[in-house]
Write an enzyme that holds these catalytic residues in place. Structure first.
Site, PDB file in Angstrom:
ATOM      1  N   HIS A  87     -10.750  -0.832   6.946  1.00 55.49           N
ATOM      2  CA  HIS A  87      -9.612  -1.264   6.935  1.00 55.49           C
ATOM      3  C   HIS A  87      -8.265  -0.865   7.746  1.00 55.49           C
ATOM      4  O   HIS A  87      -8.140  -0.519   8.846  1.00 55.49           O
ATOM      5  CB  HIS A  87      -9.252  -0.641   5.504  1.00 55.49           C
ATOM      6  CG  HIS A  87      -8.554  -1.034   5.328  1.00 55.49           C
ATOM      7  ND1 HIS A  87      -7.923  -0.774   3.690  1.00 55.49           N
ATOM      8  CD2 HIS A  87      -6.367  -1.113   5.669  1.00 55.49           C
ATOM      9  CE1 HIS A  87      -6.480  -0.947   3.929  1.00 55.49           C
ATOM     10  NE2 HIS A  87      -5.817  -1.766   4.741  1.00 55.49           N
ATOM     11  N   GLU A 113       0.730  -1.525  -0.087  1.00 56.01           N
ATOM     12  CA  GLU A 113       0.470   0.357   0.490  1.00 56.01           C
ATOM     13  C   GLU A 113       1.238   1.401   0.363  1.00 56.01           C
ATOM     14  O   GLU A 113       0.339   2.097   0.364  1.00 56.01           O
ATOM     15  CB  GLU A 113      -0.864  -0.289   0.971  1.00 56.01           C
ATOM     16  CG  GLU A 113      -2.092  -0.695   1.401  1.00 56.01           C
ATOM     17  CD  GLU A 113      -3.111  -1.087   2.298  1.00 56.01           C
ATOM     18  OE1 GLU A 113      -4.029  -0.654   1.640  1.00 56.01           O
ATOM     19  OE2 GLU A 113      -2.891  -0.919   3.328  1.00 56.01           O
ATOM     20  N   HIS A 127      -0.228   5.449   7.894  1.00 54.47           N
ATOM     21  CA  HIS A 127      -1.696   4.604   7.970  1.00 54.47           C
ATOM     22  C   HIS A 127      -1.721   3.248   8.994  1.00 54.47           C
ATOM     23  O   HIS A 127      -0.530   2.176   8.811  1.00 54.47           O
ATOM     24  CB  HIS A 127      -1.615   3.155   6.279  1.00 54.47           C
ATOM     25  CG  HIS A 127      -2.641   2.168   5.853  1.00 54.47           C
ATOM     26  ND1 HIS A 127      -3.940   2.760   6.481  1.00 54.47           N
ATOM     27  CD2 HIS A 127      -2.268   1.636   6.411  1.00 54.47           C
ATOM     28  CE1 HIS A 127      -4.535   1.964   6.201  1.00 54.47           C
ATOM     29  NE2 HIS A 127      -3.491   0.749   6.419  1.00 54.47           N
ATOM     30  N   HIS A 168      -4.449   0.000  11.718  1.00 51.59           N
ATOM     31  CA  HIS A 168      -5.519  -1.013  12.014  1.00 51.59           C
ATOM     32  C   HIS A 168      -6.179  -0.453  13.239  1.00 51.59           C
ATOM     33  O   HIS A 168      -6.387  -1.102  13.589  1.00 51.59           O
ATOM     34  CB  HIS A 168      -5.934  -2.028  11.122  1.00 51.59           C
ATOM     35  CG  HIS A 168      -4.790  -1.868  10.454  1.00 51.59           C
ATOM     36  ND1 HIS A 168      -3.493  -3.322   9.626  1.00 51.59           N
ATOM     37  CD2 HIS A 168      -5.328  -1.570   8.723  1.00 51.59           C
ATOM     38  CE1 HIS A 168      -3.208  -3.027   8.963  1.00 51.59           C
ATOM     39  NE2 HIS A 168      -4.204  -2.059   8.220  1.00 51.59           N
TER      40      HIS A 168
END
Length: 244
Positions: free
Chosen positions: A175, A85, A104, A106
């Site tokens: 996500h 990603e 980024h 989770h």
């Protein structure tokens, strides 16, 4: 402020960026924002058209030598495997010249706000950056109903960046989330307090409801807390590196 801490309000000097990026990974793991997955990057201090991101590695294991350099089209001269990603980072940097770092993650308390009708809003003074709104990105709108929800291409990365718009954080349905900042310190701070706020908001809703920060209060808290970023960074860094 410790001698090796990033300078307040800006990215570290070029020679320090790789070390600071490794430290950012360790901080985010220690704070429960990253685990075996997730990633953090910083725009190159030498070239705003490039960014630094670890090779494909669990964040807690990242060291300076693991850092790769990418152009905004997602290319690197480093032959080691890269994160799938990486386009999250490339396209956010392309769309937002003000952004100097991207996280980024989770982190678990945030996930429910991306899959329900309840918006994530600031309830504590450390999270005023969540105002005026936190957008939600749904991969179905770009990739259809059968994707793995990952941002694997420049096209899907650009769609995520468009959903982020001028905000500090964008949720990613099913996500996680992506947080940005004007420095590595700020992006890490925002990722941490997005999780803290999500947990506090969910608890308040279970108790019967929330009193949210007004947009004016939120702006005032951001102005105050931005000056304290080195304090948080230094504490988190030292905690992450404490002896087991």
């Amino acid at each position: 402020m410790p001698e090796d801490a990033p300078e307040p309000g800006g990215t570290p000097a070029p020679g320090d960026q790789r070390r600071a990026l490794a430290e950012a990974n360790h901080i985010l793991v220690d704070q429960g924002i990253l685990d075996a997955f997730g990633h953090v990057s910083v725009r190159s201090a030498e070239d705003p058209g490039a960014f630094l991101l670890s090779r494909n590695l669990a964040p807690g294991l990242v060291q300076e030598d693991d850092v790769q350099r990418f152009t905004l089209d997602g290319r690197t001269d480093d032959p080691r495997p890269s994160y799938l990603e990486l386009y999250i980072h490339a396209e956010v940097y392309r769309a937002r010249p003000d952004v100097q770092a991207v996280v980024h993650s989770h982190s678990p308390a945030v996930i429910p706000f991306g899959v329900t009708a309840t918006p994530l809003r600031p309830v504590l003074h450390m999270a005023g950056f969540l105002a005026p709104r936190v957008p939600v990105f749904d991969t179905r709108d770009t990739l259809g109903p059968a994707s793995d929800l990952l941002i694997r291409s420049a096209e899907s990365g650009a769609a995520l960046a468009a959903a982020l718009g001028p905000a500090s954080v964008v949720l990613m349905r099913g996500h996680g989330s992506t947080a940005v900042g004007r420095s590595l310190e700020e992006a890490v701070y925002r990722a941490v307090y997005t999780e803290v706020n999500a947990h506090a908001q969910a608890e308040a809703l279970r108790l019967g409801g929330c009193v949210y920060l007004t947009d004016e209060e939120a702006a005032a808290t951001v102005a105050t807390n931005t000056k304290q970023l080195p304090r948080a960074w230094g504490f988190w860094r030292d905690r992450a590196h404490r002896p087991a």
